[in-house]
Design a protein around this motif. Structure first.
Motif, PDB file in Angstrom:
ATOM      1  N   ASN A  59       3.948  -8.816   3.734  1.00 45.48           N
ATOM      2  CA  ASN A  59       5.352  -8.628   3.392  1.00 45.48           C
ATOM      3  C   ASN A  59       5.552  -8.179   1.943  1.00 45.48           C
ATOM      4  O   ASN A  59       6.621  -7.685   1.592  1.00 45.48           O
ATOM      5  CB  ASN A  59       6.117  -9.938   3.621  1.00 45.48           C
ATOM      6  CG  ASN A  59       6.073 -10.368   5.067  1.00 45.48           C
ATOM      7  OD1 ASN A  59       6.561  -9.678   5.949  1.00 45.48           O
ATOM      8  ND2 ASN A  59       5.463 -11.522   5.333  1.00 45.48           N
TER       9      ASN A  59
ATOM     10  N   ALA B 297       5.889  -1.977   5.530  1.00 45.61           N
ATOM     11  CA  ALA B 297       6.817  -1.629   4.452  1.00 45.61           C
ATOM     12  C   ALA B 297       7.488  -0.280   4.705  1.00 45.61           C
ATOM     13  O   ALA B 297       8.681  -0.109   4.434  1.00 45.61           O
ATOM     14  CB  ALA B 297       6.074  -1.595   3.119  1.00 45.61           C
TER      15      ALA B 297
ATOM     16  N   THR C 266       6.557  -4.591   1.313  1.00 47.61           N
ATOM     17  CA  THR C 266       7.958  -4.300   1.606  1.00 47.61           C
ATOM     18  C   THR C 266       8.807  -4.437   0.350  1.00 47.61           C
ATOM     19  O   THR C 266       9.745  -3.661   0.123  1.00 47.61           O
ATOM     20  CB  THR C 266       8.483  -5.256   2.694  1.00 47.61           C
ATOM     21  OG1 THR C 266       7.677  -5.112   3.871  1.00 47.61           O
ATOM     22  CG2 THR C 266       9.929  -4.945   3.045  1.00 47.61           C
TER      23      THR C 266
ATOM     24  N   GLY D  51      11.824  -9.170   2.743  1.00 45.84           N
ATOM     25  CA  GLY D  51      10.381  -9.206   2.533  1.00 45.84           C
ATOM     26  C   GLY D  51       9.981 -10.100   1.378  1.00 45.84           C
ATOM     27  O   GLY D  51       8.933 -10.755   1.418  1.00 45.84           O
TER      28      GLY D  51
END
Length: 539
Positions: A323, A384, A326, A159
């Protein structure tokens, strides 16, 4: 005994790795997956700039994205077998070398074709890196709890690459040529390869394996035929000869692949793995989730670039939450998976992500950055919560000695979903925009001649015409851009609907096949695969 069992050969007991070596191995595995994913979304957000510089069509832009993903998906399982046979350290270092070569090709590119070649090489390198990094982690972390935490860090590193790539590339495009977006990955890749060659200790599978050439060739035919058919169907027509042939090749290749793998004494993808409901569920969920995630990133990158006319850096900043969460939530998710059920986290994450994807339907051509960030944040939190549990469930659903196979198969389906996302959503964006544009132009106040000119430009150039749509007067240009923005937003809504439904369907699959109850603490990894095979079992 089954083929897997009969292939096993006695191995001398392996010494337990030193703590420092374990930490170094996990760090290098995370660094490897980080560098391999730096260009993925980073290239996507730079597509509007690359389109103008290279005069690329929409299909050409889709191929720039899929040129990376296709070889990654097609070669993952074979690269996993190569690592098992010849050593995961060797596969890791070789993967980084090929990856860096691809970055160098892109760094000197002057055409779409050369960029695609470079992207293909980076994809091949990534195909070697993903299973080797998971294999290295599995080797130094035989304990399930420690392996779960390491996989959470691995997922967070993936990520992080997806998050920082757009930011790096946005800054670079603001101050230099788009070609330099490949330099950070090249530099970090070279340094990581040197560190891996010096620090890592090699490991192999504890059972004998052989390369499955027929299976590999059939996998390439099936995956390439499917993605090629989807991309070309949007431009050449679904009934055109090349598209029909591509889909037929994909169908025949898939059927032949399953038949060959079922009969192979050492299959590239042992179909009996899918007799584990948890593994099958994780595989389907991974493909659907990545299809929605990568497809929506592609669609929203185009939306911000073509409708809002945002710079590459602005696009990267606006998409950072998809992302970024994450990375931020990675350590917390790792701890939660050891305290509660990974299946529960997975289902909750998919539900939140699905709701976030459906909320993209609230976007309009004039939607502000703050409103968009809120919706993207919800989508990012869902992803996530879901990503680390998917990989962990796939790895832990089978005996520890099959963890490398499980990781490679899971990563292959990750890449297939990633390849289909931009392919399908790119076709939807083009066709839906073209379908709704005449209606929006009719209500824009433009003259019939101007409406015809705009329709002709978008039909001939594709949706990328929004980047340079100009008419004779500022007023008519503004009216044309308003109609184009409304049409493109209609297309984005269709993508959001498909992506949201896909993630909600993945939540239902996860609930049905994986469940939300925690595995009993006393259950051993050897008990995870309860289904037997007529010729034996998976152990």
């Amino acid at each position: 005994m089954s083929a897997i069992a009969s292939d096993a050969s006695p191995q001398p007991p392996q010494p337990h790795p030193e703590p420092r070596h374990v930490t170094a191995t996990i760090a290098l595995a995370c660094l490897g997956v980080f560098v391999s994913y730096l260009p993925v979304v980073g290239v996507s957000v730079a597509l509007p700039v690359m389109q103008q510089a290279l005069d690329a069509s929409t299909a050409g832009l889709q191929w720039i994205t899929d040129a990376f993903i296709l070889p990654t998906a097609a070669l993952l399982l074979t690269c996993g077998m190569i690592g098992d046979l010849y050593g995961r350290k060797k596969a890791y270092v070789a993967g980084l070398v090929v990856f860096c070569l691809g970055c160098l090709v892109c760094l000197t590119a002057g055409s779409v074709v050369q960029v695609c070649v470079g992207q293909a090489l980076t994809g091949i390198g990534t195909a070697a890196l993903l299973p080797s990094t998971l294999g290295l982690i599995s080797h130094v972390c035989p304990d399930r709890h420690r392996r779960t935490r390491a996989i959470a860090l691995w997922t967070a590193s993936l990520g992080l690459g997806l998050t920082l790539g757009p930011l790096f590339n946005g800054v670079i495009v603001e101050h230099a040529s788009w070609r330099w977006i490949f330099f950070p990955a090249l530099l970090i890749g070279v340094l990581t390869a040197v560190a891996g060659a010096v620090v890592l200790t090699d490991s192999r599978a504890d059972r004998e394996r052989h390369l499955d050439i027929p299976g590999q060739l059939l996998a390439i035919v099936a995956i390439t035929g499917l993605v090629y058919g989807v991309i070309e169907g949007g431009s050449a027509g679904w009934g055109s000869a090349q598209v029909v042939i591509a889909f037929l090749a994909a169908a025949v290749g898939l059927l032949a692949f399953v038949r060959v793998e079922l009969r192979s004494p050492c299959p590239m993808l042992d179909m009996r793995l899918f007799r584990s409901a948890a593994f099958s569920g994780a595989a389907l969920v991974m493909a659907l989730t990545l299809f929605a995630q990568v497809g929506l990133v592609f669609a929203m990158s185009e939306y911000f670039g073509l409708v809002h006319h945002a710079s590459t850096l602005d696009i990267g900043v606006r998409l950072i939450a998809i992302n970024g969460f994450t990375v931020v939530l990675g350590p917390l998710v790792g701890r939660l998976m050891n305290r509660t059920s990974p299946g529960l986290l997975l289902v909750v994450g998919l539900l939140i992500g699905g709701i976030g994807a459906l909320c993209v339907n609230l976007f309009q051509a004039s939607t502000g950055t703050g409103e968009a960030a809120l919706v993207i944040g919800v989508l990012g939190i869902g992803i996530a919560l879901a990503m680390a549990p998917i990989t962990t469930i796939a790895m832990n659903s089978l005996p520890h000695r099959l963890a490398g196979t499980a990781g490679a198969a899971n990563s292959a389906l990750r890449q297939i979903g990633s390849a289909l996302g931009p392919a399908v959503f790119g076709v939807i964006l083009t066709n839906r925009t073209l379908d709704t544009l005449p209606g929006h132009l009719a209500g824009s106040g433009l003259s019939a001649a101007d409406q015809g000119q705009v329709n002709g430009m978008v039909s001939n150039v594709g949706i990328q015409a929004g980047a340079f749509l100009h008419l004779k007067t500022p007023q008519s240009t503004g009216q044309a851009l308003s109609a184009y923005g409304a049409s493109f937003t209609d297309a984005l809504h269709t993508c959001a609907l498909i992506g949201g439904i896909g993630m909600l369907a993945a939540a239902v699959i996860a609930f049905a096949l994986i469940g939300v109850r925690a595995r009993p603490a006393h259950q051993t990894e050897e008990e995870v695969v309860p289904v037997t095979h007529p010729a034996g079992d998976l152990s």
